[in-house]
Design an enzyme around this catalytic site. Structure first.
Site, short mmCIF file in Angstrom:
data_model
loop_
_atom_site.label_atom_id
_atom_site.label_comp_id
_atom_site.label_asym_id
_atom_site.label_seq_id
_atom_site.Cartn_x
_atom_site.Cartn_y
_atom_site.Cartn_z
N HIS A 181 0.97 -1.18 -0.01
CA HIS A 181 -0.06 0.12 0.00
C HIS A 181 0.93 1.17 0.03
CE1 HIS A 181 -3.90 2.43 0.80
NE2 HIS A 181 -2.77 3.07 1.55
N CYS A 182 0.78 1.89 -1.07
CA CYS A 182 1.75 3.23 -1.12
C CYS A 182 1.19 4.43 -0.70
CB CYS A 182 1.93 3.24 -2.75
SG CYS A 182 3.18 4.69 -3.12
#
Length: 311
Positions: free
Chosen positions: A163-164
């Site tokens: 998850h960026c």
């Protein structure tokens, strides 16, 4: 009297039936927990602070690159760098927007979920994992072996990598290459800008006349007055102001370059190993767990991820 007794018995029976529908505290995969709407992509609110900072840095670097420093380069290098930097900035913009916009959710989620109905939250204090036997009990779909339920996006993501926070969305199989192209173009862009600014720094002291080749400099006397935003809207500035902005931009570019280069090297390592970021984290946590348990780091007790990483 008899009727009253029958009514009371029915009420007790229904009460017991209703109580049975609620699972015991912390016991089951169907534990009832608060719900929220799943995130569609990186445009979903609320925006993350890192995402806003990233766009501000992109805009700032674009302004100083095309408005201040590239026009100072002597010909034909100013035209060459203009073209290269333009291609890099446009490529990064397109790849960044694509990585933000593409929904990385698993196909079953995209087919079933209208993103208008809340999905229960993954609460690790009540549930050890939400995917069991290739079935997600929060999304209520059958999933593949490479699917992970992201707690931040509250949905299952196929080919989950990580998850960026900078994109404010998950990076998965559907948008991974857009993410990688955006990362590569950003690295090349800040590297090229750092080289340009270093050249201007050096030439400013060695031979400033080679930086003052634009026709607008013809009527300017002395080396203390410089022009920015050439050629369309030239604005006068001092030599000190030009160098101060250059120094700040160079420090920002070097900082970004270190971050991007480190991330690129890490993903090339993942390519070499044939694993994802999430797989790497699971293996590292498993190794740490073995060390804490007094076992050799290379001993694999099982193939299951540590409890705090299970999905």
């Amino acid at each position: 009297m008899l009727a009253d007794g029958l009514s009371l018995a029915k009420m007790n029976c229904f009460s017991r039936k209703l109580r049975r529908t609620a699972p015991e505290l912390g016991s089951s995969k169907n534990e009832l927990v608060p719900s929220k709407l799943p995130r569609i992509n990186g445009w979903s609110w609320p925006l993350h602070g890192f995402q806003v900072v990233g766009w501000l840095v992109y805009i700032y670097l674009a302004i100083v690159s095309f408005g201040i420093y590239i026009p100072l380069l002597p010909p034909p290098w100013n035209h060459v760098v203009h073209a290269l930097m333009g291609i890099i900035f446009i490529l990064h913009f397109i790849a960044h927007i694509a990585a933000l916009t593409i929904d990385p959710a698993e196909a079953g989620v995209r087919a079933k979920q209208s993103y208008s109905s809340p999905v229960p939250l993954f609460d690790r204090s009540k549930q050890s994992h939400v995917i069991q036997d290739l079935h997600c009990y929060l999304c209520n779909i059958r999933v593949g072996p490479k699917v992970k339920h992201c707690a931040a996006c509250n949905k299952c993501v196929d080919g989950f990598d990580h998850h960026c926070k900078w994109l404010n969305t998950c990076v998965g199989g559907r948008n991974y290459w857009c993410f990688f192209v955006a990362l590569t173009s950003a690295t090349l862009g800040v590297l090229l800008l750092a080289i340009v600014i270093l050249f201007i720094f050096i030439q400013h002291y060695l031979d400033p006349n080679c930086l003052r080749t634009a026709p607008q400099y013809a009527g300017i006397q002395g080396n203390t007055t410089w022009l920015v935003f050439l050629p369309l809207a030239p604005v006068k500035t001092s030599s000190a102001g030009l160098l101060i902005v250059a120094f700040g931009t160079l420090m920002l570019s070097i900082t970004c370059l270190m971050m991007f280069a480190h991330l690129m090297a890490f993903h090339f390592y993942l390519f070499y190993k044939g694993i994802s970021t999430y797989d790497h984290i699971k293996m590292r946590r498993s190794k740490e767990s073995n060390i804490e348990a007094g076992k050799p780091p290379d001993v694999k007790t099982n193939n299951k991820a540590p409890k705090f990483l299970q999905t």
